[in-house]
Design an enzyme around this catalytic site. Sequence first.
Site, PDB file in Angstrom:
ATOM      1  CE1 TYR A 137      -5.523   2.552  -4.801  1.00  0.00           C
ATOM      2  CE2 TYR A 137      -6.429   3.794  -6.639  1.00  0.00           C
ATOM      3  CZ  TYR A 137      -6.128   3.685  -5.294  1.00  0.00           C
ATOM      4  OH  TYR A 137      -6.430   4.717  -4.451  1.00  0.00           O
ATOM      5  CE1 TYR A 176      -7.517   4.943 -10.857  1.00  0.00           C
ATOM      6  CE2 TYR A 176      -9.193   5.881  -9.418  1.00  0.00           C
ATOM      7  CZ  TYR A 176      -8.784   4.914 -10.313  1.00  0.00           C
ATOM      8  OH  TYR A 176      -9.646   3.923 -10.659  1.00  0.00           O
ATOM      9  NE  ARG A 198     -10.662  10.802  -4.469  1.00  0.00           N
ATOM     10  CZ  ARG A 198     -10.383  10.198  -3.315  1.00  0.00           C
ATOM     11  NH1 ARG A 198     -10.312   8.898  -3.240  1.00  0.00           N
ATOM     12  NH2 ARG A 198     -10.208  10.895  -2.208  1.00  0.00           N
ATOM     13  CG  HIS A 242      -6.143   8.856  -2.117  1.00  0.00           C
ATOM     14  ND1 HIS A 242      -6.288   9.107  -3.461  1.00  0.00           N
ATOM     15  CD2 HIS A 242      -6.711   7.632  -1.919  1.00  0.00           C
ATOM     16  CE1 HIS A 242      -6.910   8.109  -4.048  1.00  0.00           C
ATOM     17  NE2 HIS A 242      -7.173   7.189  -3.137  1.00  0.00           N
ATOM     18  CG  HIS A 248      -7.474   4.034   0.378  1.00  0.00           C
ATOM     19  ND1 HIS A 248      -8.782   4.427   0.300  1.00  0.00           N
ATOM     20  CD2 HIS A 248      -6.994   4.141  -0.888  1.00  0.00           C
ATOM     21  CE1 HIS A 248      -9.091   4.751  -0.942  1.00  0.00           C
ATOM     22  NE2 HIS A 248      -8.022   4.581  -1.694  1.00  0.00           N
TER      23      HIS A 248
END
Lengths: 204, 249
Positions: B115, B154, B164, B167, B169
Amino acid sequence: MVQDLGYLKETASQTAGPYVHIGLTPNFGGISGVFERDLGSVMVNDGTLGERITVTGRVIDGAGAPLKDAVIEIWQADAAGLYNSPSETRGAADPNFTGWGRCPTSAEDGTFVFETVKPGRVPFKDGRLMAPHITLWIVARGINIGLHTRLYFPDEAAANAEDPLLQRIEHRHRAETLVAGGQAPNYLFDIHLQGEKETVFLDI
Amino acid sequence: MSDTENRRPETGAFFQRDRDWHPPAFAPGYKTSVLRSPRKALLSLDNTISEITGPVFGHSIIGELDNDLIHNFAKPGESAIGERIIVHGRVLDERGRPVAGALLEFWQANAGGRYRHKKESYLAALDPNFGGCGRTITDENGYYVFRTIRPGAYPWPNGVNDWRPAHIHFSVFGHGFAQRLITQMYFEGDPMIWKCPIVGTIPDRRAIEQLIAPLDWANTIPMDSRAYKFDIVLRGRRSTFFENRPEGN
């Protein structure tokens, strides 16, 4: 067998996660140049009608620590008690007031700040007036579904006493969790997620 | 003016949320929820005008590249690295009606699962041409589309070895503040979905499957991008046949 009602199910919520700023407030989160300014950072302009107020607060976890990665949104009526929304059918709201704001809590001390106006009263379903209030919605890492609550004003004791929502709170002392501290024009509103001072949250 | 804009606005209360379908606040497998979940019951109340109304955003806030994450952070002439995909679908309400004019905001990691955020320290590299945020507004049929890079899985500090699934958001505004929703979209066939403690907060398997976007082969653009389809359902509104009269209650 009977007919199928045919309704869909609402998409399930998931946490906003620790990097919610990338999507909702990218400039605050360190991504500049994609959106000119973060949405919801300004609610008023020079022409906005009503009493200017500031709402400052924190979101506090069950161990007493402020959340430094939350995002708060607020939604409220204008000074005349009208919402800036297509579903508002009672009249035209102040065009110089958005009614909606968004603020991340600071990475340093966890505070959020909204520069807004004091809302007018709006009716409950049965026509009684609700006390002036601001709706808050809180998302963050660790919060699986956004939390709804309301802020009421400490200088509106008479209106608060007859507010239909506040009256519904069975344990009377818990109603105080929805009344801001401070005094006009600077109100303070800490939100306690859990524990003795737990804020009343709404399923609404 | 579109048909939608000419239609009388709806003012009914929203269907009650099915909180057995959504994740509970307290879900100890997702450790951060333990101290960030209310322990007292929510106060239930039928919608008032404060929840029936909500902000609506005009197309004027949307820039030309806001729904193109491959280019909206890239240097001129360059583009982000990774698997090029299109994500599209409709925003509907529980009655199956399209939600027009809904603002969607989305954010994600880059192809390596990194990120672009000050607090992020994963050792996977940043992509200098990828920011990871975008937004768009649904058209009169509730339709939206954006293009991006498929995000990587991640790792995160929950259990010792939790990852994770890939994905994206999503944040969604409907027409009433009671419809406000944040969720995550997952990708068809990802084995990580069924190992994830955040996915696992959702108690009903069908509710999880509703978050998994299928590969939409028909809309894949040859020699360019694959496509995934992700429909989002917001709360429906009651019809206003018999509203409470002022003398009621």
